[in-house]
Design a protein around this motif. Structure first.
Motif, PDB file in Angstrom:
ATOM      1  N   ALA A 188       0.847  -1.195   0.000  1.00  0.00           N
ATOM      2  CA  ALA A 188       0.000   0.000   0.000  1.00  0.00           C
ATOM      3  C   ALA A 188       0.880   1.241   0.000  1.00  0.00           C
ATOM      4  O   ALA A 188       1.978   1.238   0.556  1.00  0.00           O
ATOM      5  CB  ALA A 188      -0.904   0.009   1.222  1.00  0.00           C
ATOM      6  N   ASP A 189       0.398   2.296  -0.616  1.00  0.00           N
ATOM      7  CA  ASP A 189       1.112   3.569  -0.633  1.00  0.00           C
ATOM      8  C   ASP A 189       0.651   4.390   0.561  1.00  0.00           C
ATOM      9  O   ASP A 189      -0.512   4.742   0.678  1.00  0.00           O
ATOM     10  CB  ASP A 189       0.813   4.315  -1.927  1.00  0.00           C
ATOM     11  N   GLU A 190       1.561   4.670   1.474  1.00  0.00           N
ATOM     12  CA  GLU A 190       1.222   5.439   2.674  1.00  0.00           C
ATOM     13  C   GLU A 190       1.889   6.812   2.657  1.00  0.00           C
ATOM     14  O   GLU A 190       2.281   7.339   3.687  1.00  0.00           O
ATOM     15  CB  GLU A 190       1.623   4.654   3.922  1.00  0.00           C
ATOM     16  N   THR A 191       1.993   7.404   1.472  1.00  0.00           N
ATOM     17  CA  THR A 191       2.588   8.725   1.338  1.00  0.00           C
ATOM     18  C   THR A 191       1.671   9.764   1.966  1.00  0.00           C
ATOM     19  O   THR A 191       0.485   9.812   1.643  1.00  0.00           O
ATOM     20  CB  THR A 191       2.798   9.069  -0.148  1.00  0.00           C
ATOM     21  N   PRO A 192       2.198  10.603   2.881  1.00  0.00           N
ATOM     22  CA  PRO A 192       1.350  11.637   3.477  1.00  0.00           C
ATOM     23  C   PRO A 192       0.935  12.679   2.436  1.00  0.00           C
ATOM     24  O   PRO A 192       1.727  13.041   1.564  1.00  0.00           O
ATOM     25  CB  PRO A 192       2.236  12.286   4.543  1.00  0.00           C
ATOM     26  N   VAL A 193      -0.289  13.131   2.510  1.00  0.00           N
ATOM     27  CA  VAL A 193      -0.796  14.145   1.593  1.00  0.00           C
ATOM     28  C   VAL A 193      -1.528  15.222   2.380  1.00  0.00           C
ATOM     29  O   VAL A 193      -1.990  14.995   3.495  1.00  0.00           O
ATOM     30  CB  VAL A 193      -1.760  13.545   0.543  1.00  0.00           C
TER      31      VAL A 193
END
Length: 70
Positions: A47-52
């Motif tokens: 999963a992509d857990e990049t903060p936005v």
């Protein structure tokens, strides 16, 4: 809106909400089950857990660490 006004068709919010719930249960439930079974066939999931940035109204919220917005 004119079509609804001309026909004088009154459907309560409760009835419309029940229709949405039944459709979601009947059709999206089957799709969810299918995708869930397909997903668990794999040995590894990613999963992509990049903060936005999250915009609510005129406020921009920045995640701090492992923070999640709902």
């Amino acid at each position: 809106m004119q079509f609804i006004q001309l026909r004088v068709l009154h459907i309560s919010r409760q009835v419309m909400a029940n229709w949405v719930i039944q459709c979601a249960d009947r059709y999206l439930g089957a799709l969810y089950d299918y995708l869930h079974n397909r997903m668990y066939r794999f040995h590894v999931l990613q999963a992509d857990e990049t903060p936005v940035k999250v915009v609510r109204g005129k406020v921009i919220l920045q995640p701090q660490g492992k923070e999640f917005f709902t």
